[in-house]
Design an enzyme around this catalytic site. Structure first.
Site: not given
Length: 272
Positions: A219, A253
Site C-alpha cells: 500500500k 491479506r
C-alpha cells in the site's frame, strides 16, 4: 469460527492471498484480467501456503473504473467456480460490497464475504450476510473509494474507528451474524501517518474479541514513505506485516503469499 462446518482456529495467524480478477488493481503484479490466469495464480498461492484466497472483480483503488453489477457477478462467480473445482478444500473469500454479488458468490462456492464498504455501500449487505450464514469481514471506511481521501479527519483516530465499527458489530449481532472478522481498513479514509498510528495501536481492536485482519500489502503508506513504487514494496510489506503480527493481527491479506507465510512461521518460533 465456523467455515464450511469446520471450526477455523486462529491460534496461528492465517495468510489470505489476494486474487484480483481485474486489470485495474493499483499493483500491476496482482492483475489477472483473463480467465486463463485465475487457476495458475490460485494454485501458486495454495502451494505457497495460502489459508484463504480472497477473490475480487472490482478494484477499489481511488479513481478505479466502475464495474457494473452483472459484470462483477459473471467474473467473480466464474473465477470461484474454477478455483473451487480445483481446490475443493480451500477457503474462498469473495471481495465485494454488493449484496447481490455476495449472494451469487456464495452460491458459486465462496465461504466468506469480504466487504470493504462495511455495509455502507449497500444497505442490504448486513441482512444478506445474516441470511447466507457465512463469516463476514467488516472493514472500516468512510465515504466510498472516490470520496474517502477527503474524510480522513479524526479527533481520536482509533477511538472513532472503534466507535464506528462497534455500531455495525452490534447491528450484525442483532441480525444473528456470529462470525465477524475486523479489518481496520489501512489506506481507506486514512492518511499515511494515520495508518502508522493505527498499526501501532492495532491491539486496541482486540476489544471486539474477533480476529483482526491486516491489509498492508504494497500500500501507499509503504511505497510513498520509501519513495519507491508498489512493485518495489515487498520488503516494506514484510516489515509491516511482522509489526501487525506483534500487535495482534490474525490474518495477513497479501499479494505475496510465500513471504507472508514465512513471516508467520518466524513469528510463531519467536513467540514460542
Amino acid at each position: 469460527m465456523q467455515v464450511k462446518g469446520v471450526l477455523l482456529n486462529f491460534n496461528k495467524p492465517l495468510t489470505m492471498g489476494v486474487l484480483n480478477i481485474t486489470g485495474d488493481s493499483f499493483y500491476a503484479g496482482s492483475r489477472n484480467a483473463f480467465k486463463e490466469q485465475y487457476l495458475p495464480k490460485a494454485l501458486k498461492m495454495a502451494a505457497e501456503g495460502a489459508d484463504i484466497l480472497d477473490i475480487g472483480a472490482y478494484s477499489t483503488r481511488p479513481g478505479a473504473n466502475e464495474v457494473d453489477e452483472l459484470t462483477e457477478i459473471k467474473k467473480l462467480t466464474e473465477a470461484i467456480s474454477i478455483i473451487r473445482g480445483a481446490l475443493p478444500g480451500m477457503i474462498i473469500s469473495a471481495d465485494t460490497f454488493r449484496a447481490s454479488v455476495a449472494r451469487e458468490a456464495v452460491a458459486a462456492g465462496a465461504d466468506i464475504i469480504n466487504d470493504i464498504g462495511g455495509g455502507t455501500l449497500d444497505d442490504q449487505m448486513f441482512e444478506t450476510v445474516a441470511a447466507l450464514r457465512v463469516p463476514y469481514i467488516l472493514m472500516h471506511m468512510r465515504g466510498n473509494p472516490q470520496t474517502m481521501n477527503s474524510k480522513a479527519v479524526y479527533a481520536d483516530l482509533v477511538g472513532e474507528i472503534v466507535f464506528e465499527l462497534s455500531e455495525k458489530v452490534n447491528r450484525l449481532h442483532e441480525l444473528g451474524v456470529a462470525d465477524i472478522i475486523i479489518d481496520p481498513g489501512f489506506g481507506f479514509a486514512k492518511t499515511a501517518l494515520q495508518n502508522f498510528e493505527l498499526l501501532k495501536r492495532l491491539d486496541e481492536l482486540s476489544i471486539f474479541n474477533a480476529p483482526i485482519l491486516a491489509g498492508l500489502s504494497r500500500k501507499s503508506m509503504i511505497w510513498r514513505t520509501l519513495k519507491i513504487t508498489p512493485d518495489e514494496a515487498l520488503n516494506g510489506t514484510t516489515a509491516l506485516n511482522m509489526v501487525a503480527l506483534m500487535n495482534g493481527a490474525k490474518i495477513l491479506r497479501v499479494h505475496d503469499v510465500k513471504e507472508a507465510s514465512e513471516a508467520i512461521q518466524l513469528w510463531e518460533v519467536y513467540k514460542g
